[in-house]
Design a protein around this motif. Structure first.
Motif, PDB file in Angstrom:
ATOM      1  N   GLY A 178     -10.807   6.003  -4.662  1.00 18.45           N
ATOM      2  CA  GLY A 178     -10.448   4.967  -3.682  1.00 18.45           C
ATOM      3  C   GLY A 178     -11.648   4.220  -3.132  1.00 18.45           C
ATOM      4  O   GLY A 178     -12.798   4.540  -3.416  1.00 18.45           O
ATOM      5  N   SER A 179     -11.363   3.191  -2.315  1.00 20.95           N
ATOM      6  CA  SER A 179     -12.437   2.397  -1.717  1.00 20.95           C
ATOM      7  C   SER A 179     -12.891   2.988  -0.385  1.00 20.95           C
ATOM      8  O   SER A 179     -13.948   2.642   0.117  1.00 20.95           O
ATOM      9  CB  SER A 179     -11.944   0.978  -1.460  1.00 20.95           C
ATOM     10  N   LEU A 180     -12.067   3.837   0.219  1.00 20.12           N
ATOM     11  CA  LEU A 180     -12.310   4.420   1.542  1.00 20.12           C
ATOM     12  C   LEU A 180     -12.202   3.405   2.671  1.00 20.12           C
ATOM     13  O   LEU A 180     -12.601   3.685   3.794  1.00 20.12           O
ATOM     14  CB  LEU A 180     -13.678   5.150   1.610  1.00 20.12           C
ATOM     15  N   SER A 245       2.375   5.399  -5.769  1.00 20.51           N
ATOM     16  CA  SER A 245       1.170   6.241  -5.802  1.00 20.51           C
ATOM     17  C   SER A 245      -0.063   5.375  -6.018  1.00 20.51           C
ATOM     18  O   SER A 245      -0.271   4.831  -7.095  1.00 20.51           O
ATOM     19  CB  SER A 245       1.276   7.266  -6.929  1.00 20.51           C
ATOM     20  N   THR A 246      -0.873   5.256  -4.944  1.00 20.88           N
ATOM     21  CA  THR A 246      -2.095   4.451  -5.026  1.00 20.88           C
ATOM     22  C   THR A 246      -3.023   4.981  -6.113  1.00 20.88           C
ATOM     23  O   THR A 246      -3.524   4.216  -6.938  1.00 20.88           O
ATOM     24  CB  THR A 246      -2.835   4.488  -3.672  1.00 20.88           C
ATOM     25  N   SER A 247      -3.244   6.293  -6.120  1.00 18.75           N
ATOM     26  CA  SER A 247      -4.250   6.834  -7.043  1.00 18.75           C
ATOM     27  C   SER A 247      -3.852   6.590  -8.496  1.00 18.75           C
ATOM     28  O   SER A 247      -4.703   6.286  -9.338  1.00 18.75           O
ATOM     29  CB  SER A 247      -4.497   8.318  -6.770  1.00 18.75           C
ATOM     30  N   GLY A 335      -1.867  -3.349  -0.133  1.00 17.01           N
ATOM     31  CA  GLY A 335      -2.403  -2.169  -0.817  1.00 17.01           C
ATOM     32  C   GLY A 335      -2.195  -2.234  -2.312  1.00 17.01           C
ATOM     33  O   GLY A 335      -2.232  -3.300  -2.922  1.00 17.01           O
ATOM     34  N   ALA A 336      -1.915  -1.081  -2.884  1.00 11.90           N
ATOM     35  CA  ALA A 336      -1.825  -0.988  -4.339  1.00 11.90           C
ATOM     36  C   ALA A 336      -0.567  -1.635  -4.903  1.00 11.90           C
ATOM     37  O   ALA A 336      -0.459  -1.855  -6.104  1.00 11.90           O
ATOM     38  CB  ALA A 336      -1.892   0.477  -4.754  1.00 11.90           C
ATOM     39  N   GLY A 337       0.416  -1.927  -4.078  1.00  9.22           N
ATOM     40  CA  GLY A 337       1.677  -2.490  -4.575  1.00  9.22           C
ATOM     41  C   GLY A 337       2.520  -1.396  -5.223  1.00  9.22           C
ATOM     42  O   GLY A 337       2.394  -0.226  -4.856  1.00  9.22           O
TER      43      GLY A 337
END
Ligand code: PMV
Ligand code: MG
Length: 375
Positions: A178-180, A245-247, A335-337
């Protein structure tokens, strides 16, 4: 200063004082700059929202415990790699709690503190009991709240930049990709322009320096700037009802990065330019420039989705955007969509009742959230 509540109460044994500390950390939403912000130095805009993870730490006598209504290892995800089941810890907040405890205790030891036993309890608004997960970033908020509570428990007196750095390391050790920026929003609150530090540098520096040294150093390329929105800016949030799920989405885009090198490099350059303009819009207090920036960023993210072959803007997210668009809002997924929420930046003078009505008809739930400032 950063712990909201802290109190001393009488313990079970007369005359013995039991220390109880409580800390809370807000969830976040990305406004713009997603995906590019994963790369060192590329900017994004993030806001902290008024939904919290609360962590309570209470001194214990015989054994420690970690209790959470929402986060339990009662369901886990795995995928198959040949003959093996591979577990994905990255979407399980419990692992962020454990990582935050381990890192904060490593730091406490370096500060000469004696480690103790405690009951740690976690409660989260971000994951409601009926299983609704709005995608407000519970993993970042739970990491920050745990670090804040133990910071108080061990009297470590960490500053905001130190809290950010420790929580960022703890988060990175679980998620890895992630970007944090969500950690920054959770520590600083409000609207922020965030530029990610060099994660390769951190991996090397982690071997070279102690944690306490790392927390006092400048981290290459990291920048966190507080922004003030113009007073006519209104932020609306719509929820699609489906979790993402972002990751896993970030992993998919990382594949495209290697395969579509040129397109990806162009995406990064364009995103940087667009977000710089957006930030300038905040400095100039211009809603018009900000809305233009949001629309431009949405187009860039659509291009990223195209050349990487990853569906980021799902059908409900598209509907959410189109409706907002037809009422003069600048909208995009947050965010990640892949689900979760979409955001709209709209003039405060406009009535949003018909927009919200159409959202509801399209099964988009307007979320009654406000930006959370930390003073
Ligand atoms: O979907 P969210 O709210 O977790 O946001 C992810 C944003 C990304 O830029 C895609 C990833 C990141 O870590 O910044
Ligand atoms: Mg998301």
């Amino acid at each position: 200063m950063y712990t909201e509540v802290s109190e001393m109460v009488s313990g079970p044994v007369e005359g013995v004082v039991t220390q109880v500390v409580t800390a809370k950390a807000p969830g976040k939403l990305y406004i713009a700059g997603e995906y590019a912000v994963v790369e060192t130095g590329y900017p994004a805009i993030v806001v902290a929202m008024n939904q919290f993870v609360t962590v309570t730490v209470e001194k214990a006598a015989e054994y420690g415990s970690i209790l959470s209504k929402q986060y339990q290892e009662n369901s886990i995800y795995w995928r198959r790699e040949g003959g093996n089941l591979v577990f994905d810890n990255r979407d399980n907040p419990f692992h962020y709690i454990l990582s935050a405890i381990r890192l904060t205790e490593e730091y406490a030891t370096q500060c000469g503190k004696e480690l103790g036993l405690y009951k740690l309890a976690v409660d989260s608004d971000l994951d409601s009991i009926d299983g609704k997960k709005y995608g407000l970033g519970s993993s970042a908020a739970v990491t920050v709240a745990t670090v804040k509570a133990l910071n108080e428990f061990y009297d470590l007196q960490m500053s905001a930049p130190q809290l950010y750095k420790l929580a960022a390391i703890a988060h990175l050790e679980v998620q890895g990709n992630g970007s944090l920026g969500d950690i920054a929003a959770s520590v600083y609150g409000g609207w922020i322009a965030y530029r990610s530090f060099d994660k390769d540098w951190l991996a090397l520096a982690r071997k070279q320096y102690s944690l306490s040294e790392l927390l006092t150093m400048d981290w290459p390329r990291l920048q966190i700037e507080l922004l003030t929105p113009p007073s006519n800016l209104r932020l609306l949030v719509g929820w699609t009802g489906s979790p993402a799920s972002t990751s896993q989405l970030v992993d998919k885009i990382a594949l495209a990065k290697a395969q579509k090198h040129e397109e990806y490099a162009q995406f990064l350059a364009d995103s940087e330019q667009t977000i710089e303009n957006l930030i300038a819009g905040f400095r100039a207090q211009s809603l018009e420039i900000i809305q233009k920036g949001i629309n431009e960023n949405r187009r860039l993210l659509a291009r990223l989705a195209d050349f990487s072959g990853v569906q980021i803007e799902t059908k409900p997210l598209k509907r959410l955007r189109q409706i907002a668009d037809s009422f003069g809002g600048a909208a995009k997924f947050s965010g990640a969509g892949g689900g979760d929420c979409g955001i709209v930046i709209i003039d405060r003078a406009k009535s949003v009742t018909p927009l919200l009505q159409q959202w509801r008809q399209a099964a988009i739930e307007p979320l009654d959230l406000r930006v959370h400032e930390i003073d």
